[in-house]
Every structure is written in structure tokens, then in C-alpha cells.
Design a protein around this motif. Structure first.
Motif, PDB file in Angstrom:
ATOM      1  N   ILE A 219     -11.400   1.598  -3.811  1.00 42.12           N
ATOM      2  CA  ILE A 219     -10.199   1.153  -3.894  1.00 42.12           C
ATOM      3  C   ILE A 219      -9.510   0.063  -3.033  1.00 42.12           C
ATOM      4  CG2 ILE A 219      -8.706   2.262  -1.397  1.00 42.12           C
ATOM      5  CD1 ILE A 219     -10.210   5.223  -1.796  1.00 42.12           C
ATOM      6  N   THR A 220     -11.093  -0.433  -2.190  1.00 43.19           N
ATOM      7  CA  THR A 220     -10.024  -2.031  -1.624  1.00 43.19           C
ATOM      8  C   THR A 220      -9.817  -2.463  -2.784  1.00 43.19           C
ATOM      9  OG1 THR A 220     -12.881  -2.742  -1.807  1.00 43.19           O
ATOM     10  CG2 THR A 220     -11.876  -1.448  -0.016  1.00 43.19           C
ATOM     11  N   GLY A 221      -9.855  -2.710  -4.486  1.00 38.16           N
ATOM     12  CA  GLY A 221      -9.515  -3.654  -5.387  1.00 38.16           C
ATOM     13  C   GLY A 221      -8.224  -2.689  -5.640  1.00 38.16           C
ATOM     14  N   ILE A 222      -7.519  -1.894  -5.232  1.00 40.11           N
ATOM     15  CA  ILE A 222      -6.123  -1.474  -5.274  1.00 40.11           C
ATOM     16  C   ILE A 222      -5.094  -2.682  -4.791  1.00 40.11           C
ATOM     17  CG2 ILE A 222      -3.996  -0.012  -4.933  1.00 40.11           C
ATOM     18  CD1 ILE A 222      -6.921   1.891  -4.434  1.00 40.11           C
ATOM     19  N   ASN A 223      -4.090  -3.062  -5.338  1.00 46.22           N
ATOM     20  CA  ASN A 223      -2.858  -4.057  -5.109  1.00 46.22           C
ATOM     21  C   ASN A 223      -2.524  -3.076  -3.661  1.00 46.22           C
ATOM     22  OD1 ASN A 223      -1.491  -6.222  -5.016  1.00 46.22           O
ATOM     23  ND2 ASN A 223      -0.521  -6.068  -6.832  1.00 46.22           N
ATOM     24  N   GLU A 224      -2.591  -4.425  -2.747  1.00 43.78           N
ATOM     25  CA  GLU A 224      -2.173  -3.412  -1.523  1.00 43.78           C
ATOM     26  C   GLU A 224      -0.053  -3.876  -1.756  1.00 43.78           C
ATOM     27  OE1 GLU A 224      -2.640  -2.707   1.597  1.00 43.78           O
ATOM     28  OE2 GLU A 224      -4.470  -2.580   0.755  1.00 43.78           O
ATOM     29  N   GLU A 225       0.018  -4.408  -2.660  1.00 40.35           N
ATOM     30  CA  GLU A 225       1.864  -4.239  -3.156  1.00 40.35           C
ATOM     31  C   GLU A 225       2.333  -3.556  -3.713  1.00 40.35           C
ATOM     32  OE1 GLU A 225       2.390  -7.590  -5.643  1.00 40.35           O
ATOM     33  OE2 GLU A 225       2.074  -9.517  -4.586  1.00 40.35           O
ATOM     34  N   LEU A 226       1.438  -2.151  -4.083  1.00 38.86           N
ATOM     35  CA  LEU A 226       2.157  -0.986  -4.498  1.00 38.86           C
ATOM     36  C   LEU A 226       1.822  -0.471  -3.255  1.00 38.86           C
ATOM     37  CD1 LEU A 226      -0.772  -0.616  -7.310  1.00 38.86           C
ATOM     38  CD2 LEU A 226       1.642  -0.948  -7.718  1.00 38.86           C
ATOM     39  N   TYR A 227       1.605  -0.134  -2.357  1.00 39.63           N
ATOM     40  CA  TYR A 227       1.970   0.188  -1.123  1.00 39.63           C
ATOM     41  C   TYR A 227       2.729   0.010  -0.047  1.00 39.63           C
ATOM     42  CZ  TYR A 227      -3.320   2.338  -1.641  1.00 39.63           C
ATOM     43  OH  TYR A 227      -3.908   3.267  -2.616  1.00 39.63           O
ATOM     44  N   GLU A 228       3.029  -0.769  -0.057  1.00 38.02           N
ATOM     45  CA  GLU A 228       4.151  -1.607   0.517  1.00 38.02           C
ATOM     46  C   GLU A 228       5.623  -1.365  -0.702  1.00 38.02           C
ATOM     47  OE1 GLU A 228       3.417  -5.846   0.337  1.00 38.02           O
ATOM     48  OE2 GLU A 228       1.391  -5.838   1.844  1.00 38.02           O
ATOM     49  N   ALA A 229       5.224  -1.399  -1.867  1.00 38.56           N
ATOM     50  CA  ALA A 229       6.607  -0.433  -2.929  1.00 38.56           C
ATOM     51  C   ALA A 229       7.147   0.550  -2.225  1.00 38.56           C
ATOM     52  CB  ALA A 229       6.587  -1.527  -3.989  1.00 38.56           C
ATOM     53  N   ASP A 233      10.540   2.491  -1.393  1.00 37.58           N
ATOM     54  CA  ASP A 233      10.773   3.594  -1.262  1.00 37.58           C
ATOM     55  C   ASP A 233      10.389   4.899  -0.312  1.00 37.58           C
ATOM     56  OD1 ASP A 233      11.501   2.902  -3.196  1.00 37.58           O
ATOM     57  OD2 ASP A 233       9.862   2.792  -4.926  1.00 37.58           O
ATOM     58  N   GLY A 234       9.684   5.142   0.379  1.00 35.84           N
ATOM     59  CA  GLY A 234      10.344   6.239   1.414  1.00 35.84           C
ATOM     60  C   GLY A 234       8.498   7.197   1.093  1.00 35.84           C
ATOM     61  N   GLN A 240       1.125   8.791  -0.938  1.00 32.60           N
ATOM     62  CA  GLN A 240       0.074   6.768  -1.448  1.00 32.60           C
ATOM     63  C   GLN A 240      -0.350   7.566  -1.784  1.00 32.60           C
ATOM     64  OE1 GLN A 240       1.126   3.730   1.206  1.00 32.60           O
ATOM     65  NE2 GLN A 240       2.998   4.983   2.279  1.00 32.60           N
ATOM     66  N   ILE A 241      -1.655   8.681  -1.396  1.00 32.91           N
ATOM     67  CA  ILE A 241      -2.655   8.551  -2.367  1.00 32.91           C
ATOM     68  C   ILE A 241      -2.596   9.702  -3.449  1.00 32.91           C
ATOM     69  CG2 ILE A 241      -4.417  10.751  -1.555  1.00 32.91           C
ATOM     70  CD1 ILE A 241      -4.444  10.101   1.417  1.00 32.91           C
TER      71      ILE A 241
END
Length: 335
Positions: A219-229, A233-234, A240-241
Motif C-alpha cells: 500500500i505504501t508503494g501506491i502513488n499518492e497522486e492517485l488519491y489526490e485525483a 473527483d469527489g 478510494q479503497i
């Protein structure tokens, strides 16, 4: 003159000038690779030295015993050779296929393994997902430490603790049931109906936190930009999970699932043996305990080897099948 003879000799062998140049370049390349390899080993020889001990362990205790599988096809007689005295073909395989004790052990092994897989495989994933959402760092580290510490407790100690807690005379649970509900003491460790529940629960307690570390690392290797995007998008936490975290760690999940499926017929022998009693034998007798009784207790090594070889082959088939299914459905596999 010598140069002329060299060109004639090359012409006789069909070696052109270009071929000679290519051969020379190949020699230079391999010499350079050899020098690079020597420098690499000289720089990292400590790591390879550390690797020697586990390598020796696997060779001696994992690969060398493979040759002992020949006993499944030969009659073993004590004192007449470690690899048997005569070929008997598939005699021992026919014997255990007709043995009701084997099929009872096979059924118990498969039932307990599937129950353990269905319950204890998703729990570490869920635990890792929940732990990842904790933002209070101290509490997160505390929970993570407490959860994986049981992994370092010996299985003997775990079962001894369970036996003390569930003791019909002095166990905390029986005292609580007696004082609260006026119930008669229950010998949980001896009752067949509680055996599988206790096995799965102790497995959950001992390995949940340790296994969750693997998923937390993924999980720590996931790009944080994906969560920000996703937030822009709401998308909520659950979305997100479901649409970012789980798909991102799916390769890790599939590898762990394939490995677990490969161990379906090789349950923890030590724990089963410690929990085994004559009263719960109908549900606790698995293939590993059957091999133990047959091979070591009754000294029927050829028969026990045949059973072990059969379960090993089934394990290989299960791993290959699970890997093929995973590759077809999710495009993820271990090879």
C-alpha cells in the motif's frame, strides 16, 4: 611469410577477416564481463557469504530429501539399506487409496485448510486497509507492533496459553461462563465441535498482524497522486479503497493467494499435533499426523513416503492451476 600462412590457414578453415574481427570482439566482450563480474563479487562478497547458510539449509533439508521419495516405490526393511530392498511399483499408493483412515485425514485436511483460507486470508488484507487509514502515527505503530508480536511466540506456547485459558477447571473462559450463565465447564480442547474454531482463531491471532505487513508495504508503494485525483473527483474513503488501493495491491494479493493454495494440504503439523486428542481425532487427524503415526510411530516408512509424495504432487497441481487461473483472470502470476 607467417602472415601469408595465417591468411591461408584462415581461408582453409573458412574463416573470413570479418569473422576473425567478430571473434576477437566476442573475446573482448567476455573478458570485460568476466572482469566486471569479479569486481561485483569482490564488492558484495559479504552478501553472498550471508546467502550461503540458507542456501546450504535448502539443499540439505529440502532438495536432498527429494531422493528419498524412491521409498514410495520400494519396500523398506530396517537395517537393509536406506533406499529399500526391492521394487514394489504402486503397491503403497494402492494401499492408502483403499485405506479409510487416509480419506478421513484427507477430508479433514481439505476442510480445515479451506476454512482457514476463507477466513484468515482476507482478514490481514482488511486489517492492513484499516491500519493504513489511521492518521495518528503513534497509535498506528502501537497497533501494528501489538498485532505482529504474536508471530514471535512459539506455537507450543500459544497452544499452552489456549489450554490454560480454556481449562475446564481453572480456565478464565469457563469460570466466566459458570459465574455469569451458571453453565457447566466445557473441555474446549477435547471437544471435536470446537477444534476447527480454536485452530482458526489461534491462527488469526498469531499471523494476522505479521501477514498484514506485506500488504501495508504494498500500500505504501501506491502513488499518492492517485488519491489526490480521486479526492478532486469527489471520491470518498470507501471508493478510494475499492478503486485505487485494492486494484493497486492486487498483484501482491494474487501471489499470496497462489502460495496459500499451494499449502492447502500442508497444514501446520506442530499445532495440530499439540491440539490432537483421541476424542477429537475424527476432525483433527490430518495427512501430516497420519504420516507421522505411520512413518515414525509404526515405522512403515514406504507407506508414509507414498502418502507424502501424493500430497506433494497435489500441491504442485494446485499451485500450477491457481497460477494459470490468476494469469488468465487478472494477468498476474508468480511465473
Amino acid at each position: 611469410m607467417l602472415r601469408l600462412h595465417k591468411h591461408r590457414f584462415a581461408g582453409v578453415l573458412g574463416i573470413s577477416k570479418n569473422s576473425g574481427i567478430a571473434f576477437r570482439d566476442a573475446l573482448l566482450f567476455f573478458n570485460a564481463m568476466n572482469q566486471r563480474t569479479k569486481r561485483y563479487f569482490h564488492q558484495y562478497w559479504q552478501l553472498y557469504a550471508m546467502l550461503m547458510l540458507p542456501l546450504i539449509y535448502f539443499i540439505i533439508f529440502k532438495y536432498v530429501p527429494i531422493f528419498g521419495n524412491v521409498l514410495a516405490f520400494r519396500r523398506y526393511r530396517p537395517g537393509l539399506g536406506a533406499f529399500g530392498t526391492e521394487w514394489v511399483g504402486l503397491r503403497y499408493f494402492t494401499m492408502f487409496f483403499k485405506d479409510p483412515a487416509f480419506w478421513r485425514a484427507f477430508r479433514n485436511t481439505l476442510t480445515l485448510s479451506l476454512m482457514n483460507l476463507l477466513i484468515n486470508f482476507p482478514i490481514p488484507i482488511i486489517f492492513a486497509l484499516l491500519l493504513n487509514e489511521i492518521r495518528f502515527v503513534f497509535f498506528k505503530k502501537f497497533v501494528q507492533t501489538v498485532s505482529y508480536m504474536p508471530r514471535f511466540i512459539s506455537t507450543v506456547v500459544v497452544i499452552a496459553m489456549a489450554a490454560e485459558i480454556l481449562s475446564p477447571s481453572t480456565g478464565i473462559l469457563n469460570l466466566l461462563l459458570k459465574n455469569t450463565f451458571d453453565m457447566q465447564p466445557i473441555y474446549f480442547m477435547n471437544e471435536p465441535s470446537y477444534f476447527r474454531v480454536l485452530y482458526i482463531f489461534t491462527d488469526t491471532w498469531q499471523y494476522m498482524g505479521w501477514t498484514a505487513i506485506i500488504y501495508l508495504a504494498a500500500i505504501t508503494g501506491i502513488n499518492e497522486e492517485l488519491y489526490e485525483a480521486a479526492k478532486i473527483d469527489g471520491a470518498g474513503k470507501l471508493q478510494q479503497i475499492l478503486y485505487i488501493t485494492i486494484p493497486s495491491i492486487l498483484p501482491t494479493i494474487m501471489v499470496m493467494l497462489i502460495l496459500e493454495i499451494g499449502r492447502l494440504l500442508t497444514l501446520g503439523f506442530e499445532k495440530i499435533l499439540l491440539m490432537y486428542t483421541p476424542n477429537n481425532a475424527d476432525v483433527s487427524d490430518i495427512i501430516a499426523t497420519l504420516v507421522y503415526r505411520t512413518g515414525l510411530a509404526n515405522q512403515n516408512y514406504s507407506y508414509a513416503t507414498a502418502i507424502g509424495l501424493f500430497t506433494g504432487v497435489i500441491g504442485i497441481v494446485l499451485v500450477a492451476s491457481a497460477n494459470a487461473a490468476s494469469k488468465r483472470l487478472t494477468d498476474e502470476s508468480i511465473y
